[in-house]
Design a protein around this motif. Structure first.
Motif, PDB file in Angstrom:
ATOM      1  N   GLY A  56       8.490  -9.038  -2.740  1.00 21.73           N
ATOM      2  CA  GLY A  56       9.303  -7.832  -2.797  1.00 21.73           C
ATOM      3  C   GLY A  56       8.718  -6.725  -1.951  1.00 21.73           C
ATOM      4  O   GLY A  56       7.854  -6.955  -1.084  1.00 21.73           O
ATOM      5  N   TYR A  57       9.194  -5.536  -2.215  1.00 20.59           N
ATOM      6  CA  TYR A  57       8.804  -4.336  -1.470  1.00 20.59           C
ATOM      7  C   TYR A  57       7.909  -3.448  -2.321  1.00 20.59           C
ATOM      8  O   TYR A  57       8.173  -3.247  -3.511  1.00 20.59           O
ATOM      9  CB  TYR A  57      10.041  -3.546  -1.047  1.00 20.59           C
ATOM     10  CG  TYR A  57       9.728  -2.148  -0.576  1.00 20.59           C
ATOM     11  CD1 TYR A  57       9.204  -1.922   0.693  1.00 20.59           C
ATOM     12  CD2 TYR A  57       9.926  -1.048  -1.413  1.00 20.59           C
ATOM     13  CE1 TYR A  57       8.894  -0.643   1.115  1.00 20.59           C
ATOM     14  CE2 TYR A  57       9.628   0.238  -0.994  1.00 20.59           C
ATOM     15  CZ  TYR A  57       9.103   0.437   0.269  1.00 20.59           C
ATOM     16  OH  TYR A  57       8.793   1.698   0.679  1.00 20.59           O
ATOM     17  N   MET A  58       6.874  -2.916  -1.704  1.00 24.46           N
ATOM     18  CA  MET A  58       5.985  -1.981  -2.389  1.00 24.46           C
ATOM     19  C   MET A  58       5.822  -0.710  -1.551  1.00 24.46           C
ATOM     20  O   MET A  58       5.593  -0.779  -0.336  1.00 24.46           O
ATOM     21  CB  MET A  58       4.598  -2.608  -2.613  1.00 24.46           C
ATOM     22  CG  MET A  58       3.593  -1.668  -3.279  1.00 24.46           C
ATOM     23  SD  MET A  58       1.920  -2.366  -3.292  1.00 24.46           S
ATOM     24  CE  MET A  58       2.171  -3.794  -4.358  1.00 24.46           C
ATOM     25  N   LEU A  59       5.932   0.423  -2.199  1.00 29.68           N
ATOM     26  CA  LEU A  59       5.580   1.699  -1.581  1.00 29.68           C
ATOM     27  C   LEU A  59       4.196   2.078  -2.086  1.00 29.68           C
ATOM     28  O   LEU A  59       3.991   2.291  -3.284  1.00 29.68           O
ATOM     29  CB  LEU A  59       6.585   2.795  -1.947  1.00 29.68           C
ATOM     30  CG  LEU A  59       6.215   4.205  -1.481  1.00 29.68           C
ATOM     31  CD1 LEU A  59       6.135   4.275   0.043  1.00 29.68           C
ATOM     32  CD2 LEU A  59       7.212   5.234  -2.007  1.00 29.68           C
ATOM     33  N   ASN A  60       3.232   2.140  -1.167  1.00 33.16           N
ATOM     34  CA  ASN A  60       1.850   2.485  -1.493  1.00 33.16           C
ATOM     35  C   ASN A  60       1.561   3.890  -0.970  1.00 33.16           C
ATOM     36  O   ASN A  60       1.498   4.110   0.236  1.00 33.16           O
ATOM     37  CB  ASN A  60       0.915   1.454  -0.866  1.00 33.16           C
ATOM     38  CG  ASN A  60      -0.556   1.770  -1.013  1.00 33.16           C
ATOM     39  OD1 ASN A  60      -1.356   1.496  -0.112  1.00 33.16           O
ATOM     40  ND2 ASN A  60      -0.950   2.341  -2.135  1.00 33.16           N
ATOM     41  N   HIS A  61       1.415   4.842  -1.906  1.00 26.67           N
ATOM     42  CA  HIS A  61       1.085   6.222  -1.546  1.00 26.67           C
ATOM     43  C   HIS A  61      -0.392   6.455  -1.786  1.00 26.67           C
ATOM     44  O   HIS A  61      -0.908   6.149  -2.864  1.00 26.67           O
ATOM     45  CB  HIS A  61       1.898   7.209  -2.375  1.00 26.67           C
ATOM     46  CG  HIS A  61       1.439   8.626  -2.217  1.00 26.67           C
ATOM     47  ND1 HIS A  61       0.778   9.310  -3.216  1.00 26.67           N
ATOM     48  CD2 HIS A  61       1.520   9.485  -1.161  1.00 26.67           C
ATOM     49  CE1 HIS A  61       0.482  10.527  -2.784  1.00 26.67           C
ATOM     50  NE2 HIS A  61       0.923  10.654  -1.549  1.00 26.67           N
TER      51      HIS A  61
END
Length: 227
Positions: A200-205
């Protein structure tokens, strides 16, 4: 007409999507293999392993590699306690690699059933040692994960958040307070009773004190073995 599962998955994807795609610092590919479970069937003594290869710079270069073994003890069906070691190597473009040793302790547990799916949690404490640094960095990581089976298929919709909080400043650059977060939305495919593939997709801030925060857009793929 969308099913209830599709509506939940779509809503989660929209909620986790970054507000401003132009703020992205990098596209990355994170791959992982993981195995955990009891040494003996229905036993209380547990083993853990996960290994990672994370590719940065538009997924063209290996940035981080991790090997993380551990052991655990199942207290009951919903709660297990763990401890272990991790070796983390972060490769730098114009400097020597950052080599890190970690000790870690964690609890994994069930939270409850929600909207036809289940919520689980993992609370991990880390002690971080950087080669060449004199201080020990203390950090806590809190993961919450929601998984809902898609009726009639071996698939489950998955949404998770992991937030990292550092307890202290160090001489090698860690800063106390919020460190980073990882927001994930994806699909888990249960290939067998013991093997699953999740992607899947991950947003890593990532918070940065002396520069603009980093926003990494990650395609995440993991192979998970339940012993």
């Amino acid at each position: 007409m969308k099913t209830a599962s599709q509506k939940i998955f779509l809503a989660a994807a929209l909620a986790l999507a970054p507000v401003n795609m132009a703020a992205a610092d990098d596209f990355q590919l994170w791959t992982a293999v993981a195995a955990n479970g009891p040494v003996e069937e229905d036993g209380r003594f547990l083993v853990w392993f996960d290994g990672h290869a994370r590719f940065r710079d538009d997924a063209g270069d290996l940035g981080v590699s991790i090997l993380r073994p551990g052991v655990g003890w199942r207290l009951n069906r919903d709660l297990s306690l763990w401890a272990g070691y991790a070796r983390v190597v972060s490769r730098q473009e114009n400097a020597a690699d950052v080599e890190e040793n970690r000790l870690w302790q964690q609890a994994t547990y069930g939270v409850g059933d929600v909207l036809g799916g289940s919520v689980t949690g993992r609370s991990r404490l880390e002690q971080r040692f950087i080669d060449g640094g004199g201080d020990t960095g203390w950090r806590v990581r809190q993961l919450l994960r929601y998984s809902r089976p898609l009726t009639g298929t071996p698939l489950s919709a998955v949404v998770s958040n992991e937030t990292f909080i550092a307890f202290n400043d160090t001489d090698w650059g860690a800063a106390s307070g919020y460190d980073q977060s990882r927001n994930f939305v994806g699909i888990n495919y249960k290939a067998t009773d013991h093997l699953a593939v999740e992607s899947g997709y991950m947003l890593n801030h990532i918070r940065r004190d002396n520069a603009a925060d980093a926003f990494n857009h990650v395609v995440s793929v993991s192979l998970n073995l339940s012993l």
